[in-house]
Scaffold this motif. Structure first.
Motif, PDB file in Angstrom:
ATOM      1  N   GLU A  23       0.859  -1.179   0.000  1.00 53.88           N
ATOM      2  CA  GLU A  23       0.000   0.000   0.000  1.00 53.88           C
ATOM      3  C   GLU A  23       0.896   1.230   0.000  1.00 53.88           C
ATOM      4  O   GLU A  23       2.036   1.182   0.440  1.00 53.88           O
ATOM      5  N   PRO A 109      -6.141   6.933   0.832  1.00 53.35           N
ATOM      6  CA  PRO A 109      -7.468   6.680   1.389  1.00 53.35           C
ATOM      7  C   PRO A 109      -7.832   5.197   1.287  1.00 53.35           C
ATOM      8  O   PRO A 109      -7.348   4.481   0.408  1.00 53.35           O
ATOM      9  N   ASN A 110      -8.664   4.767   2.221  1.00 50.55           N
ATOM     10  CA  ASN A 110      -9.166   3.382   2.229  1.00 50.55           C
ATOM     11  C   ASN A 110      -8.043   2.355   2.284  1.00 50.55           C
ATOM     12  O   ASN A 110      -8.112   1.304   1.642  1.00 50.55           O
ATOM     13  N   THR A 111      -7.010   2.668   3.055  1.00 46.53           N
ATOM     14  CA  THR A 111      -5.883   1.746   3.233  1.00 46.53           C
ATOM     15  C   THR A 111      -5.829   1.293   4.692  1.00 46.53           C
ATOM     16  O   THR A 111      -6.449   1.911   5.572  1.00 46.53           O
ATOM     17  N   ARG A 112      -5.068   0.242   4.929  1.00 49.39           N
ATOM     18  CA  ARG A 112      -4.847  -0.191   6.314  1.00 49.39           C
ATOM     19  C   ARG A 112      -4.118   0.908   7.078  1.00 49.39           C
ATOM     20  O   ARG A 112      -4.346   1.100   8.263  1.00 49.39           O
ATOM     21  N   GLU A 114      -4.464   4.134   6.731  1.00 42.20           N
ATOM     22  CA  GLU A 114      -5.458   5.127   7.138  1.00 42.20           C
ATOM     23  C   GLU A 114      -6.186   4.666   8.404  1.00 42.20           C
ATOM     24  O   GLU A 114      -6.358   5.443   9.360  1.00 42.20           O
ATOM     25  N   LYS A 115      -6.570   3.397   8.437  1.00 36.52           N
ATOM     26  CA  LYS A 115      -7.246   2.851   9.625  1.00 36.52           C
ATOM     27  C   LYS A 115      -6.307   2.853  10.832  1.00 36.52           C
ATOM     28  O   LYS A 115      -6.715   3.168  11.951  1.00 36.52           O
ATOM     29  N   THR A 124      -8.571  13.371  11.313  1.00 40.85           N
ATOM     30  CA  THR A 124      -8.669  13.630   9.877  1.00 40.85           C
ATOM     31  C   THR A 124      -8.782  15.128   9.639  1.00 40.85           C
ATOM     32  O   THR A 124      -9.553  15.810  10.303  1.00 40.85           O
ATOM     33  N   THR A 133      -5.474  11.149   2.326  1.00 40.10           N
ATOM     34  CA  THR A 133      -6.089  11.608   3.561  1.00 40.10           C
ATOM     35  C   THR A 133      -5.017  12.290   4.401  1.00 40.10           C
ATOM     36  O   THR A 133      -3.952  11.727   4.624  1.00 40.10           O
TER      37      THR A 133
END
Length: 155
Positions: A23, A109-112, A114-115, A124, A133
């Motif tokens: 990623e 965005p929408n990656t591990r 980001e989490k 954020t 992000t």
């Protein structure tokens, strides 16, 4: 595993980790040069590595000039072992010991990743660059996050 300060002679192995990730892959590996790494490790901030059997398997670099987390990466073969969290926490402890300015970072965005940052208490702050992000953290937010982590450990 050994966690320690990054040295310039670690850069070759740091680049291996950076280019192995699945990623937030660099569109052009030449965008992050060895010279850039030297600058961030020696002039702009500081870095840390995680080493196993003499091989670097993760690294993190903070930038005091732009108040930015320049890098935090773990080799895919060693993910989900707490390496990223240890590097993250070490780096933020150091950063906020050096200065009280808010720190920021960006990630896909929408990656591990980001989490992961959201779970570490990052706030954020919209979008950055090409749709990444953007996250921010203040010294006070970091202190609160450390208290939350301590409470969880004590429970």
């Amino acid at each position: 595993m050994i966690f320690r300060e990054a040295l310039t002679n670690d850069i070759k192995q740091i680049q291996v980790v950076r280019n192995a990730v699945k990623e937030n892959v660099l569109s052009n590996p030449g965008l992050v040069t060895d010279k850039d790494c030297v600058e961030y490790l020696t002039l702009r901030g500081k870095g840390w590595v995680c080493e196993k059997d003499g091989t670097i398997i993760g690294f993190a670099i903070a930038d005091l000039i732009d108040n930015n987390i320049w890098a935090l990466f773990v080799h895919p073969d060693f993910e989900k072992n707490g390496i990223g969290k240890t590097l993250h926490d070490t780096m933020l402890d150091w950063y906020f010991d050096q200065q009280k300015e808010m720190v920021w970072l960006s990630t896909g965005p929408n990656t591990r990743a980001e989490k992961f940052y959201a779970l570490q208490g990052w706030r954020t702050a919209g979008l950055y660059g090409k749709g990444e992000t953007k996250f921010e953290m203040t010294a006070e937010e970091w202190k609160q996050q450390q208290q939350k982590n301590k409470t969880k450990q004590d429970a």
